[in-house]
Scaffold this active site. Structure first.
Site, PDB file in Angstrom:
ATOM      1  N   LYS A  47      -3.664 -10.737  -5.938  1.00  0.00           N
ATOM      2  CA  LYS A  47      -3.339  -9.751  -6.975  1.00  0.00           C
ATOM      3  C   LYS A  47      -3.280 -10.393  -8.357  1.00  0.00           C
ATOM      4  O   LYS A  47      -3.889  -9.882  -9.309  1.00  0.00           O
ATOM      5  CB  LYS A  47      -1.995  -9.093  -6.644  1.00  0.00           C
ATOM      6  CG  LYS A  47      -1.407  -8.257  -7.764  1.00  0.00           C
ATOM      7  CD  LYS A  47      -0.045  -7.718  -7.404  1.00  0.00           C
ATOM      8  CE  LYS A  47       1.001  -8.789  -7.312  1.00  0.00           C
ATOM      9  NZ  LYS A  47       1.330  -9.414  -8.627  1.00  0.00           N
ATOM     10  N   THR A  48      -2.539 -11.486  -8.470  1.00  0.00           N
ATOM     11  CA  THR A  48      -2.381 -12.134  -9.778  1.00  0.00           C
ATOM     12  C   THR A  48      -3.722 -12.641 -10.302  1.00  0.00           C
ATOM     13  O   THR A  48      -4.022 -12.521 -11.498  1.00  0.00           O
ATOM     14  CB  THR A  48      -1.380 -13.301  -9.673  1.00  0.00           C
ATOM     15  OG1 THR A  48      -0.121 -12.791  -9.219  1.00  0.00           O
ATOM     16  CG2 THR A  48      -1.195 -13.985 -11.010  1.00  0.00           C
TER      17      THR A  48
ATOM     18  N   ASP B 217       1.349  -4.614 -13.839  1.00  0.00           N
ATOM     19  CA  ASP B 217       1.516  -5.373 -12.596  1.00  0.00           C
ATOM     20  C   ASP B 217       2.621  -4.750 -11.749  1.00  0.00           C
ATOM     21  O   ASP B 217       3.537  -4.115 -12.279  1.00  0.00           O
ATOM     22  CB  ASP B 217       1.876  -6.821 -12.959  1.00  0.00           C
ATOM     23  CG  ASP B 217       1.891  -7.742 -11.753  1.00  0.00           C
ATOM     24  OD1 ASP B 217       1.258  -7.409 -10.736  1.00  0.00           O
ATOM     25  OD2 ASP B 217       2.537  -8.805 -11.836  1.00  0.00           O
ATOM     26  N   GLU B 218       2.536  -4.923 -10.433  1.00  0.00           N
ATOM     27  CA  GLU B 218       3.567  -4.447  -9.495  1.00  0.00           C
ATOM     28  C   GLU B 218       3.902  -2.975  -9.752  1.00  0.00           C
ATOM     29  O   GLU B 218       5.078  -2.579  -9.823  1.00  0.00           O
ATOM     30  CB  GLU B 218       4.843  -5.308  -9.610  1.00  0.00           C
ATOM     31  CG  GLU B 218       4.634  -6.781  -9.302  1.00  0.00           C
ATOM     32  CD  GLU B 218       4.481  -7.092  -7.823  1.00  0.00           C
ATOM     33  OE1 GLU B 218       4.365  -6.138  -7.018  1.00  0.00           O
ATOM     34  OE2 GLU B 218       4.466  -8.276  -7.460  1.00  0.00           O
TER      35      GLU B 218
ATOM     36  N   GLN C 185       4.348  -2.369  -0.132  1.00  0.00           N
ATOM     37  CA  GLN C 185       5.441  -3.275  -0.496  1.00  0.00           C
ATOM     38  C   GLN C 185       6.434  -2.637  -1.469  1.00  0.00           C
ATOM     39  O   GLN C 185       7.125  -3.332  -2.215  1.00  0.00           O
ATOM     40  CB  GLN C 185       4.870  -4.568  -1.094  1.00  0.00           C
ATOM     41  CG  GLN C 185       3.998  -5.348  -0.117  1.00  0.00           C
ATOM     42  CD  GLN C 185       3.583  -6.695  -0.660  1.00  0.00           C
ATOM     43  OE1 GLN C 185       4.393  -7.606  -0.799  1.00  0.00           O
ATOM     44  NE2 GLN C 185       2.303  -6.835  -0.968  1.00  0.00           N
TER      45      GLN C 185
ATOM     46  N   ARG D  42       5.136 -12.563   5.035  1.00  0.00           N
ATOM     47  CA  ARG D  42       5.586 -13.806   4.410  1.00  0.00           C
ATOM     48  C   ARG D  42       5.094 -15.017   5.208  1.00  0.00           C
ATOM     49  O   ARG D  42       5.122 -16.144   4.707  1.00  0.00           O
ATOM     50  CB  ARG D  42       7.119 -13.885   4.347  1.00  0.00           C
ATOM     51  CG  ARG D  42       7.856 -12.814   3.555  1.00  0.00           C
ATOM     52  CD  ARG D  42       7.288 -12.594   2.194  1.00  0.00           C
ATOM     53  NE  ARG D  42       6.319 -11.499   2.210  1.00  0.00           N
ATOM     54  CZ  ARG D  42       5.408 -11.301   1.286  1.00  0.00           C
ATOM     55  NH1 ARG D  42       5.291 -12.135   0.271  1.00  0.00           N
ATOM     56  NH2 ARG D  42       4.571 -10.278   1.373  1.00  0.00           N
TER      57      ARG D  42
END
Length: 643
Positions: A35-36, A224-225, A255, A600
């Site tokens: 994503k980043t 973002d997010e 998420q 995770r």
């Protein structure tokens, strides 16, 4: 940045999103899919296309994320990106308000209140004219007011919901504090963090000329997010993007796990409804986890009805299936984790590669004790070990005083829990009692009552009524029942009045009561706790921040992080998903939380499901495996019965 360079740096999914044509764009970036990287290259691509950096707005949830993306973009296309408007929503709101606050009646040099300043001002507003024996602490009121602001909900509604069923708290008094707080902020030319967002939105709602100016100024807006935005943030972005419609949002509905602090996952889910011409790009290629872990992740999240369907695809090969451990008891769960960690260390893993995750802090209580006994170094994301937490020490103080009438520290901790009793008053009463307080004795209890301020007597009576009557029912030998009675009679209201996370702390105390049920007497329980806390101190003495330690964390606090090995505790119904969340109709968010936990893990995942749990009366209850486990096809798991 040439097309060839982009193709080398990005996979096909990322490249398609980065080079998306003008117009609204929604990038659904699943866990571990870059994503980043995608957002960073989008910024660089826009600059390379000739978009002036100062006409780009990049909104994030942390300043660190903004700095990281802009630093990466700078390495790609040079120093020009330095003039991008990049930062958190609050940072950008402040930047606008410094220019235009006078429109809302503030001077440009307004003060931003931090959390402590805000609480101090709320405390000032709790004036004597309306003071009752039960008024929530400033931090509790601050949390309620903040939640109302972030959800754009009436403050009265938020107050009533928070204190529903607790008649000792006055809604009109709390509303009056809110009104006084708002008035004092204006008098002081001050805004708290929530005011920054609310006032930035007011600027755009009430001043069309300002809105039009910034609509024209920002050619491209990136967020973002996006799944973590609240209604206020989403509306602010929509207003800003309304004219040019050059809006690029990145997030993952799978998420979205922060509804309890105001986030609204409908913002991302309804994006295509608000922008019917939006182009949607899915990032599904996962670089983090082995295939077996992704099979479990895909299967577990498929049970949610409303979402953007996507399927994580692994880049990595090989690996093993996640293991489902069906264990006889919570004690066996602890023993399994300890043994498995030791085996992993022998295989070459380091403690820093391993994490133990859980739905709520209390679920790791027994593991913390065992790790301490075995001298395994560990840290907790909250920074405070279970038995060092204030609310646990509060409850243990009444047990300590019951067991030892000469325990001065226990007395000086217990009495200030009462209204209008400070440390000095408690110390004075202790001296008047001759430095001994036998709370088993009715006459002593009455003497204490007579020495207390009038405002404290009602709560003291509640505590007294919770104390066991050894002659009648023998409860003095049952520390679990003792703790539960204290919680029910007095401490649950105390938590609500003093802590913004009262529910979580109440769950801790209920778990403490269950754990204490293993001991025959308060003395046995307290002796064990004293030994453990001393061992903790000895272990911590030899640790430095650089030492490799095992990490213990709630799933919420683990979001955005990854480990080679993940243990997930208490995968049983009522604990994960939590019973409280199920009662509140939040099963879908609990399933998303489980998905976050699973994703995770990089190499190995252990799902622990004890079949029995010790209760506060010394007995045990059967536990059913989590519904989330039952939704996973069994061929995706390696199932072990550990007895």
């Amino acid at each position: 940045m040439t097309s060839e360079r982009l193709q080398k740096a990005l996979n096909e999914e990322q490249l398609a999103a980065v080079t998306a044509p003008d117009g609204p764009v929604l990038v659904i970036a699943a866990a571990g899919t870059g994503k980043t990287r995608t957002l960073t290259y989008r910024v660089a691509w826009l600059v390379e296309r000739g978009v002036e950096p100062q006409r780009i707005l990049l909104l994030t949830f942390t300043n660190r994320a903004a700095r990281e993306m802009l630093d990466r973009a700078r390495r790609l296309v040079g120093e020009g990106v330095s003039s991008i408007w990049g930062g958190t929503f609050h940072h950008m709101a402040n930047r606008l308000l410094r220019r235009h606050a006078e429109r809302l009646g503030y001077r440009p040099d307004y003060v931003i209140l931090d959390q402590e300043d805000s609480r101090a001002l709320i405390r000032e507003c709790m004036n004597t004219g309306m003071e009752r024996s039960h008024m929530p602490k400033p931090e509790v009121l601050q949390a309620v007011y903040s939640l109302a602001a972030n959800r754009q909900a009436p403050v009265e509604e938020a107050i009533r919901k928070r204190f529903e069923g607790h008649d000792s708290f006055s809604v009109p008094d709390m509303l009056q504090v809110y009104e006084s707080y708002a008035k004092r902020k204006r008098e002081l030319n001050a805004m708290d963090f929530d005011d920054l967002l609310a006032n930035a939105l007011r600027l755009f709602r009430e001043y069309p000329d300002l809105l039009e100016y910034y609509q024209r100024h920002f050619e491209h807006i990136l967020v973002d997010e996006y799944q973590d935005t609240n209604s206020l943030q989403a509306e602010w972005v929509d207003l800003l993007a309304a004219k040019r419609r050059q809006l690029f949002v990145v997030g993952d509905d799978f998420q979205s796990i922060y509804s309890w602090r105001g986030a609204d996952y409908r913002n991302i889910l309804d994006f295509p409804k608000r922008y019917s011409d939006a182009k949607i790009y899915l990032l599904e290629t996962n670089y983090r986890s082995v295939p077996g872990i992704l099979n479990v992740a895909n299967a577990c999240i498929a049970g949610n009805p409303e979402q953007f369907q996507k399927n994580l695809k692994p880049v990595r090969k090989g690996g093993c299936k996640p293991e489902l451990l069906l264990l006889r008891s919570d004690e066996q769960q602890t023993a399994f984790v300890l043994n498995a960690v030791q085996q992993l260390l022998l295989q070459g893993y380091a403690l820093k590669d391993i994490v133990v995750l859980y739905r709520a802090h209390y679920q790791a209580m027994e593991l913390q004790l065992a790790l301490t006994r075995e001298r395994v170094p560990f840290i907790i994301t909250s920074g405070v070990r279970f038995f060092e937490q204030a609310h646990v020490k509060d409850v243990c103080s009444v047990l300590r005083l019951w067991a030892n009438p000469g325990d001065e520290l226990a007395f000086l901790r217990l009495l200030p829990l009462l209204p209008k009793v400070g440390a000095r008053t408690a110390a004075d009463i202790w001296l008047k009692l001759g430095k001994r307080a036998d709370i088993r004795d009715a006459q002593t209890r009455e003497t204490i009552r007579n020495l207390l301020p009038a405002a404290a007597c009602e709560d003291w009576d509640k505590i007294v009524n919770s104390l066991p009557d050894a002659e009648k029912n023998g409860l003095s030998s049952k520390p679990g029942e003792f703790i539960q009675r204290f919680l029910t009679a007095f401490y649950s209201d105390f938590l609500l009045e003093n802590y913004e996370n009262a529910e979580r702390r109440g769950e801790d105390i209920e778990a403490l009561a269950d754990y204490a049920g293993r001991y025959e007497t308060p003395e046995d329980f307290l002796n064990e706790m004293a030994l453990q806390t001393n061992l903790d101190a000895e272990t911590d003495e030899f640790l430095s921040p650089e030492d490799a330690v095992l990490k213990l964390s709630t799933v919420h606090q683990a979001k955005g992080l990854e480990w080679k090995v993940v243990f997930l505790l208490w995968m049983v119904d009522g604990m994960f998903p939590s019973g409280r969340s199920l009662a509140d109709g939040a099963e879908d968010e609990e399933r998303r939380l489980f998905y976050v936990a699973v994703t995770r893990a990089r190499d190995m995942l252990y799902l622990c499901a004890p079949t029995r749990r010790v209760m506060r009366d010394g007995g045990s209850m059967s536990c059913a495996p989590s519904r989330f486990i039952l939704e996973i096809p069994q061929h995706h798991l390696s199932v072990q019965h550990v007895w």
